[in-house]
Design a protein around this motif. Structure first.
Motif, mmCIF file in Angstrom:
data_model
loop_
_atom_site.group_PDB
_atom_site.id
_atom_site.type_symbol
_atom_site.label_atom_id
_atom_site.label_comp_id
_atom_site.label_asym_id
_atom_site.label_seq_id
_atom_site.Cartn_x
_atom_site.Cartn_y
_atom_site.Cartn_z
ATOM 1 N N LEU A 22 -6.271 -6.430 2.431
ATOM 2 C CA LEU A 22 -5.884 -7.406 1.467
ATOM 3 C C LEU A 22 -6.945 -8.349 0.802
ATOM 4 O O LEU A 22 -6.584 -9.238 -0.276
ATOM 5 C CB LEU A 22 -4.836 -9.422 2.410
ATOM 6 N N GLY A 23 -8.031 -8.143 1.289
ATOM 7 C CA GLY A 23 -9.228 -8.246 0.582
ATOM 8 C C GLY A 23 -10.511 -7.076 1.289
ATOM 9 O O GLY A 23 -10.549 -6.971 1.594
ATOM 10 N N VAL A 24 -11.279 -7.809 1.152
ATOM 11 C CA VAL A 24 -12.752 -7.285 1.097
ATOM 12 C C VAL A 24 -13.749 -8.289 1.405
ATOM 13 O O VAL A 24 -14.238 -9.565 0.686
ATOM 14 C CB VAL A 24 -13.567 -6.206 0.001
ATOM 15 N N ILE A 46 -7.541 -6.693 10.142
ATOM 16 C CA ILE A 46 -8.534 -6.182 10.683
ATOM 17 C C ILE A 46 -9.670 -6.387 9.800
ATOM 18 O O ILE A 46 -8.975 -5.503 8.526
ATOM 19 C CB ILE A 46 -7.549 -5.963 11.975
ATOM 20 N N GLN A 47 -10.523 -6.298 10.306
ATOM 21 C CA GLN A 47 -12.091 -5.929 9.468
ATOM 22 C C GLN A 47 -12.756 -5.543 10.569
ATOM 23 O O GLN A 47 -12.764 -5.489 11.607
ATOM 24 C CB GLN A 47 -12.524 -7.411 8.859
ATOM 25 N N GLN A 81 -16.061 -3.745 2.873
ATOM 26 C CA GLN A 81 -15.589 -3.944 3.644
ATOM 27 C C GLN A 81 -14.468 -4.264 3.732
ATOM 28 O O GLN A 81 -13.753 -5.851 3.806
ATOM 29 C CB GLN A 81 -16.129 -4.267 4.940
ATOM 30 N N PRO A 82 -12.972 -3.104 3.608
ATOM 31 C CA PRO A 82 -11.823 -4.154 3.333
ATOM 32 C C PRO A 82 -11.160 -5.014 4.888
ATOM 33 O O PRO A 82 -11.711 -4.542 6.446
ATOM 34 C CB PRO A 82 -11.151 -2.200 3.960
ATOM 35 N N LYS A 131 -15.525 1.717 7.111
ATOM 36 C CA LYS A 131 -16.328 1.305 6.694
ATOM 37 C C LYS A 131 -16.558 0.969 5.738
ATOM 38 O O LYS A 131 -15.947 0.701 4.905
ATOM 39 C CB LYS A 131 -17.335 3.151 6.885
ATOM 40 N N PRO A 132 -17.997 -0.151 5.195
ATOM 41 C CA PRO A 132 -18.450 -0.487 4.475
ATOM 42 C C PRO A 132 -18.502 0.478 2.592
ATOM 43 O O PRO A 132 -19.287 1.672 3.169
ATOM 44 C CB PRO A 132 -19.402 -1.436 4.278
#
Length: 683
Positions: free
Chosen positions: A454-456, A655-656, A443-444, A662-663
């Motif tokens: 920036l990441g997952v 924010i996630q 999930q981003p 979605k994932p």
């Protein structure tokens, strides 16, 4: 065009404006701009129609609106002379407005935008509005009348159209990620409508009409009556056309919703709709009907016959549905009822008994009688169980080895069912890792300030061959209770490092991957050995890994936890404190722990911005994180209102949540990352 005729031969022709018609013309411009923005918004989303087709619809809406506003605005002016319109020029005049609107919206919607971009787009829009206006003026024919323009007011009208168009497009582009909000679209539409209206009436004030001194004049009133009929006809047709465009947008949204949340065969809400609805409206009872051995019917009668059987069964279930109850088709052979409130639970019990009696009788499908083998699992909330727990209980019933498909209503019994279901998962976990029944999705995490991913976070999923899809909220607590999550975490670390290597090999990697670590595993030397071994084996730079550990893992063994985190940091690994605020928070401990990230739990964001208490807690945690120079990640963000609130509350929140994505499957992550780079508004 700018020359003044001789005052000896001509006199100035005075006219009057009808205020209601002027107001109508402004409203038409406003409605057209709003419709255009609605169409443009759909061009940035998945849709049945291609992106450029929505831009064409938006341009047509805007062009028609500009044209209609001009025509109605002109009709508001009552002159005491006979007047008609050149039909060819009248219809040709709409073309510049449409073309300019398309180009302006296309340019302002591009991913790479600068101030120059908005000037170009505004120039196109303003030029289109101006050309449309003055071509429309040329289409106006009046017997014996000539006119001239005041050059300064003429220039002012063009510059005004360009300037206000630039402002409107700039505001629209900057707030494009908020364009779904009705109020935002309304304000931007008002600015665009202002551009059209101000240009028109400034242009009209620049013109002076002259009539020969000896020409007899008509009654202004009779002229107005003649024009009002045209105004009404055109206004109604324009409004109908704009309604068609708005309807197409609503139809597209409806189709998108149907594809995503509705089962195509039975027209009932599907599993995705079930998961979405119960997350916002927890229920008090769950009944799942399992239709047994449909595969045998498929082999005997074919898939078409079984489809009709499922439709017939769906109609039966629908007819039995009591009030205060929702019905879903979870998958190919399972239907679920959910009930809320004590009355709803009792009504559901009674309805399920009647349904069981009915299913004991054969069903008539294509003039054949079919007797289904079925069973119903029934679970109720006795101690504020979560929806995931009620679902787990129902699945425990359905997967119990003593289950028989004889139309029974079997109520969940923790003594009978829990151990069997949990033990089956414990027995199957080794096979699940070996045969990829367990798998990883990502999930981003999106930076709202940088508009990029920036990441997952790596998330576990389990597609069980017997139980179907198992929610992590169901199987992870069971694995943790039976001390199997360490093995699964080692497997997860290996899978993530392997995936990082694949992304780096394909040169599609520039983001951090976070891995959840169980609380009792944080302080184990085995964890650090596993992480370093897998990084070395796959050649992974530690800067691409982040370990997410829960607050409760610190509370139990604070000194050992701090020592463990120090070792992680020495290896170059980032460490995030997950679900912050849900444990027993201690600020004195927090300042000693060398973490890099503070993750705010979803439970705090659910009530924002409506709940003042939740908002106050969020603000306090964000301020705390920023004062400690920690990166703040807010998880579980699902609505635009939550995003807007966080943007105004936090300097640069990450924010996630489902609002952005979605994932994703591993192969979908690079595409999302690239989309954020090329189309920042996606993020």
């Amino acid at each position: 065009m700018f020359s003044t005729p001789s005052t000896a031969q001509y006199e100035v022709l005075q006219g009057e404006y009808s205020l209601p018609v002027v107001i109508l013309s402004v409203l038409i411009a406003w409605v057209a701009a709003y419709t255009s923005l609605s169409m443009n918004e759909r061009s940035h989303k998945s849709s049945f129609f291609h992106q450029n087709l929505w831009l064409v619809f938006a341009a047509i809406s805007m062009g028609i609106g500009v044209w209609a506003m001009h025509f109605v605005g002109m009709s508001a002016l009552s002159l005491p002379v006979h007047m008609h319109y050149d039909r060819l020029l009248t219809f040709v005049s709409i073309v510049p407005a449409m073309v300019a609107s398309f180009l302006a919206l296309y340019v302002s919607s591009r991913s790479r935008r600068t101030k120059k971009t908005f000037w170009i787009a505004g120039l196109m829009m303003g030029a289109g509005i101006s050309i449309m206006h003055y071509v429309g003026m040329a289409a106006m024919k009046m017997e014996g009348v000539i006119y001239s323009y005041n050059v300064w007011l003429w220039l002012a009208s063009v510059l005004l159209a360009v300037l206000v168009s630039c402002v409107a497009l700039y505001v629209f582009s900057m707030l494009q990620h908020q364009s779904e909000r009705f109020v935002v679209r309304l304000i931007i539409a008002l600015i665009l409508g202002l551009a059209v209206s101000s240009m028109h009436f400034t242009g009209m004030s620049a013109i002076t009409f002259y009539v020969p001194s000896d020409q007899p004049l008509m009654s202004g009133k009779s002229h107005l009556e003649e024009v009002l009929f045209l105004v009404k006809s055109v206004s109604v047709s324009i409004i109908l056309l704009l309604c068609v465009f708005l309807f197409s947008s609503m139809l597209d949204r409806y189709a998108e919703h149907q594809l995503r949340y509705v089962d195509s065969l039975t027209r009932l809400p599907n599993r995705r709709g079930f998961e979405r609805n119960v997350a916002h409206l927890p229920y008090d009872a769950l009944a799942i009907w399992h239709l047994h051995d449909l595969e045998s019917l498929n082999r005997a009668h074919g898939y078409t016959f079984v489809d009709e059987l499922i439709q017939t069964t769906s109609l039966l279930f629908t007819s039995m549905k009591p009030p205060l109850t929702d019905l879903y088709r979870l998958d190919g052979h399972r239907f679920a009822y959910v009930a809320r409130g004590a009355k709803g639970v009792q009504a559901l019990r009674e309805a399920m008994e009647k349904t069981a009696e009915r299913l004991k009788q054969p069903l008539l499908v294509k003039e054949r009688q079919v007797k289904l083998e079925t069973v119903c699992a029934f679970s109720t909330s006795t101690d504020k169980e979560t929806p995931a727990e009620l679902y787990s209980q129902a699945m425990a019933v359905l997967n119990h080895p003593t289950i028989e498909f004889q139309h029974e209503i079997i109520h969940y019994n923790p003594i009978v069912h829990t151990q069997s279901f949990a033990q089956s998962l414990i027995d199957d976990v080794e096979r699940a890792m070996a045969e990829n029944e367990l798998y990883v999705v990502y999930q981003p995490k999106v930076s709202t300030s940088l508009r990029r991913m920036l990441g997952v976070e790596a998330l576990l999923r389990w597609e069980h061959p017997e139980h179907g899809f198992l929610s992590p909220g169901v199987f992870i607590p069971i694995l943790e209770k039976h001390n199997r999550m360490m093995d699964v975490t080692d497997w997860l670390i290996d899978q993530v490092c392997q995936q990082l290597q694949a992304w780096q090999t394909n040169k599609k990697h520039d983001w951090l991957v976070a891995i959840n670590i169980p609380g009792n595993y944080v302080t184990s030397p085995r964890l650090l050995d596993c992480v370093t071994n897998r990084m070395e084996f796959y050649g992974i730079d530690p800067k691409y890994l982040e370990l997410e550990i829960t607050e409760t893992s610190f509370v139990k063994k604070i000194d050992e936890a701090i020592e463990a985190v120090n070792k992680f940091r020495e290896q170059g690994l980032a460490v995030a404190l997950d679900d912050f605020g849900t444990g027993v928070s201690s600020l004195s401990y927090l300042k000693k722990i060398p973490i890099t990230t503070l993750k705010i739990d979803k439970s705090f964001i659910d009530g924002v911005p409506e709940s003042e208490k939740d908002a106050a807690i969020i603000q306090s945690i964000i301020s705390l994180g920023e004062s400690l120079k920690l990166k703040v990640v807010i998880e579980g963000v699902e609505t635009k209102e939550q995003v807007d609130y966080l943007i105004t509350t936090c300097n640069a929140p990450v924010i996630q949540g489902y609002y952005y994505s979605k994932p994703l499957k591993p192969e979908e992550v690079p595409a999302f990352f690239d989309r954020c780079l090329s189309l920042p508004d996606v993020c």
